[in-house]
Design an enzyme around this catalytic site. Sequence first.
Site, PDB file in Angstrom:
ATOM      1  N   GLY A  40       3.326 -27.278  20.968  1.00  0.00           N
ATOM      2  CA  GLY A  40       4.514 -26.496  20.657  1.00  0.00           C
ATOM      3  C   GLY A  40       5.558 -26.485  21.988  1.00  0.00           C
ATOM      4  N   ALA A  41       6.046 -27.571  22.303  1.00  0.00           N
ATOM      5  CA  ALA A  41       6.827 -27.672  23.442  1.00  0.00           C
ATOM      6  C   ALA A  41       8.378 -27.869  23.023  1.00  0.00           C
ATOM      7  CB  ALA A  41       6.447 -28.788  24.278  1.00  0.00           C
TER       8      ALA A  41
ATOM      9  N   ARG B 296      10.445 -25.775  22.140  1.00  0.00           N
ATOM     10  CA  ARG B 296      11.372 -24.522  22.712  1.00  0.00           C
ATOM     11  C   ARG B 296      10.738 -23.597  23.501  1.00  0.00           C
ATOM     12  NH1 ARG B 296      11.678 -21.258  18.365  1.00  0.00           N
ATOM     13  NH2 ARG B 296      10.129 -22.297  17.029  1.00  0.00           N
TER      14      ARG B 296
ATOM     15  N   ASN C 256      -0.294 -23.807  23.820  1.00  0.00           N
ATOM     16  CA  ASN C 256       0.669 -22.744  23.787  1.00  0.00           C
ATOM     17  C   ASN C 256       1.605 -22.458  22.545  1.00  0.00           C
ATOM     18  OD1 ASN C 256       3.586 -21.694  25.025  1.00  0.00           O
ATOM     19  ND2 ASN C 256       4.193 -23.193  23.840  1.00  0.00           N
TER      20      ASN C 256
ATOM     21  N   SER D 297      -1.305 -12.893  25.461  1.00  0.00           N
ATOM     22  CA  SER D 297      -0.301 -11.990  25.578  1.00  0.00           C
ATOM     23  C   SER D 297      -0.573 -10.831  26.202  1.00  0.00           C
ATOM     24  CB  SER D 297       0.521 -11.836  24.450  1.00  0.00           C
ATOM     25  OG  SER D 297       1.483 -10.865  24.446  1.00  0.00           O
TER      26      SER D 297
ATOM     27  N   TYR E  78      -0.773 -10.140  15.400  1.00  0.00           N
ATOM     28  CA  TYR E  78      -0.629 -11.002  16.590  1.00  0.00           C
ATOM     29  C   TYR E  78      -1.451 -10.524  17.912  1.00  0.00           C
ATOM     30  CZ  TYR E  78       2.248 -13.090  20.629  1.00  0.00           C
ATOM     31  OH  TYR E  78       2.724 -13.577  21.679  1.00  0.00           O
TER      32      TYR E  78
ATOM     33  N   ALA F  93      -4.212  -9.244  17.527  1.00  0.00           N
ATOM     34  CA  ALA F  93      -5.633  -9.609  17.046  1.00  0.00           C
ATOM     35  C   ALA F  93      -5.986 -11.046  17.428  1.00  0.00           C
ATOM     36  CB  ALA F  93      -6.025  -9.356  15.690  1.00  0.00           C
TER      37      ALA F  93
ATOM     38  N   LYS G 124      -4.390 -12.740  19.755  1.00  0.00           N
ATOM     39  CA  LYS G 124      -4.334 -13.033  21.448  1.00  0.00           C
ATOM     40  C   LYS G 124      -5.372 -12.418  21.867  1.00  0.00           C
ATOM     41  CE  LYS G 124      -0.459 -15.381  21.482  1.00  0.00           C
ATOM     42  NZ  LYS G 124      -0.348 -16.701  21.806  1.00  0.00           N
TER      43      LYS G 124
HETATM   44  P1  NAP Z   1       9.159 -19.826  20.653  1.00  0.00           P
HETATM   45  O1  NAP Z   1      10.205 -19.889  21.515  1.00  0.00           O
HETATM   46  O2  NAP Z   1       8.886 -19.146  19.583  1.00  0.00           O
HETATM   47  O3  NAP Z   1       8.256 -21.352  20.396  1.00  0.00           O
HETATM   48  C1  NAP Z   1       7.053 -21.666  19.733  1.00  0.00           C
HETATM   49  C2  NAP Z   1       6.585 -22.942  19.686  1.00  0.00           C
HETATM   50  O4  NAP Z   1       5.453 -23.077  19.235  1.00  0.00           O
HETATM   51  C3  NAP Z   1       7.793 -23.829  19.147  1.00  0.00           C
HETATM   52  O5  NAP Z   1       7.893 -24.848  20.053  1.00  0.00           O
HETATM   53  C4  NAP Z   1       7.233 -24.166  17.985  1.00  0.00           C
HETATM   54  O6  NAP Z   1       7.384 -25.492  17.274  1.00  0.00           O
HETATM   55  C5  NAP Z   1       5.662 -24.046  18.223  1.00  0.00           C
HETATM   56  N1  NAP Z   1       4.661 -23.914  17.025  1.00  0.00           N
HETATM   57  C6  NAP Z   1       4.723 -23.032  16.174  1.00  0.00           C
HETATM   58  N2  NAP Z   1       3.890 -23.005  15.399  1.00  0.00           N
HETATM   59  C7  NAP Z   1       3.328 -24.530  15.570  1.00  0.00           C
HETATM   60  C8  NAP Z   1       2.354 -25.304  15.066  1.00  0.00           C
HETATM   61  N3  NAP Z   1       1.610 -24.783  14.120  1.00  0.00           N
HETATM   62  N4  NAP Z   1       1.911 -26.388  15.483  1.00  0.00           N
HETATM   63  C9  NAP Z   1       2.773 -26.824  16.755  1.00  0.00           C
HETATM   64  N5  NAP Z   1       3.487 -26.254  17.264  1.00  0.00           N
HETATM   65  C10 NAP Z   1       3.845 -24.860  16.723  1.00  0.00           C
HETATM   66  O7  NAP Z   1       7.641 -18.909  21.509  1.00  0.00           O
HETATM   67  P2  NAP Z   1       7.654 -18.837  23.058  1.00  0.00           P
HETATM   68  O8  NAP Z   1       8.181 -17.541  23.242  1.00  0.00           O
HETATM   69  O9  NAP Z   1       8.031 -19.979  23.840  1.00  0.00           O
HETATM   70  O10 NAP Z   1       6.038 -18.626  23.024  1.00  0.00           O
HETATM   71  C11 NAP Z   1       5.054 -19.620  23.299  1.00  0.00           C
HETATM   72  C12 NAP Z   1       3.774 -18.851  23.764  1.00  0.00           C
HETATM   73  O11 NAP Z   1       3.695 -17.770  24.502  1.00  0.00           O
HETATM   74  C13 NAP Z   1       3.285 -18.377  22.285  1.00  0.00           C
HETATM   75  O12 NAP Z   1       1.804 -18.525  22.141  1.00  0.00           O
HETATM   76  C14 NAP Z   1       3.456 -16.893  22.613  1.00  0.00           C
HETATM   77  O13 NAP Z   1       2.791 -16.202  21.671  1.00  0.00           O
HETATM   78  C15 NAP Z   1       3.306 -16.681  23.891  1.00  0.00           C
HETATM   79  N6  NAP Z   1       3.928 -15.368  24.516  1.00  0.00           N
HETATM   80  C16 NAP Z   1       5.082 -15.441  24.493  1.00  0.00           C
HETATM   81  C17 NAP Z   1       5.632 -14.355  24.892  1.00  0.00           C
HETATM   82  C18 NAP Z   1       7.126 -14.052  25.097  1.00  0.00           C
HETATM   83  O14 NAP Z   1       7.671 -12.970  25.613  1.00  0.00           O
HETATM   84  N7  NAP Z   1       8.059 -15.060  24.539  1.00  0.00           N
HETATM   85  C19 NAP Z   1       4.881 -13.234  25.476  1.00  0.00           C
HETATM   86  C20 NAP Z   1       3.514 -13.407  25.413  1.00  0.00           C
HETATM   87  C21 NAP Z   1       3.104 -14.472  25.043  1.00  0.00           C
HETATM   88  P3  NAP Z   1       8.477 -26.005  16.319  1.00  0.00           P
HETATM   89  O15 NAP Z   1       9.716 -25.157  16.579  1.00  0.00           O
HETATM   90  O16 NAP Z   1       8.742 -27.324  16.563  1.00  0.00           O
HETATM   91  O17 NAP Z   1       7.834 -25.799  15.134  1.00  0.00           O
END
Ligand code: NAP
Length: 248
Positions: free
Chosen positions: A13-14, A16, A91, A143, A156, A158, A160
């Site tokens: 998931g890189a 974005r 990720n 998270s 979510y 659960a 994490k």
């Molecule tokens: P994001 O901006 O929504 O990006 C999510 C990424 O995951 C995208 O690149 C997306 O790819 C990919 N993805 C989603 N479903 C997928 C699948 N089935 N297979 C492969 N790739 C998939 O999210 P983020 O904020 O960067 O979060 C990244 C990680 O950190 C997540 O695990 C999230 O739960 C965790 N996190 C984030 C926060 C926060 O505050 N942002 C806080 C705690 C934890 P496509 O767009 O190409 O589908």
Amino acid sequence: MALLQNKVVLVTGASRGIGRAIAFKMAQEGANVAFTYLSSVEKGQALEAELSALGIKAIGYRSDASDYKQAEELMNSVVADFGGIDVLINNAGITKDGLLMRMTEEQWDSVIQVNLKSVFNLTKAATKPMMKAKAGSIINLTSVVGIRGNAGQANYAASKAGIIGFTKSVALELGSRNIRSNAIAPGFIETEMTGELNAAATEEWKKSIPLKRGGQPEEVADACVFLASDMSKYITGQVLQVDGGMLT
Ligand code: NAP
């Protein structure tokens, strides 16, 4: 000397957000980077070119992390294309928020499938090449919500919390093979995922964070570099909070 010179890193998931920042930091530290995307095809393809321009080997794969078979095929391709895998960063993740009373079975199943099952899928697939190499570092994105819970995010939270139990179990099972397993628990990081949240609520949250601001994807990526590199070679089974002190 760069911290990850010639290491092979796979980031799911890189296309974005945090995953994209992780892919860049890894490349800047000299790693060769395999990464995945799913729906953001153009962004994924553009990233491959941007990373390659840094002088490392980079390949983007379109692969659904929640699909067991696709994860196996992905790992086979990464090992064939890069010669092995040193670091796996799970990720990929989604949110489908709602209060439990209104949460549908689909909202529950899809979040568990994408966030938690994906970690099982990829880690299982990585175990074989890492055991062969007698080395590896696995980093799972959990998270603060997985530690504390959050109203409106039972699915979510659960998923994490499940990642934390999984991470610690893998550390216990694979420590003797020199494979480390750690989790990173970001707090409020400014990405598209948190961009969906109500602006007023977001400002309130920020006030409650000791460092008085949201985090940047690069700040999570810095922690990944640490856990991926030999700087952390005696650290396994841990959850590192990158949250500006939110859960202190
Ligand atoms: P994001 O901006 O929504 O990006 C999510 C990424 O995951 C995208 O690149 C997306 O790819 C990919 N993805 C989603 N479903 C997928 C699948 N089935 N297979 C492969 N790739 C998939 O999210 P983020 O904020 O960067 O979060 C990244 C990680 O950190 C997540 O695990 C999230 O739960 C965790 N996190 C984030 C926060 C926060 O505050 N942002 C806080 C705690 C934890 P496509 O767009 O190409 O589908």
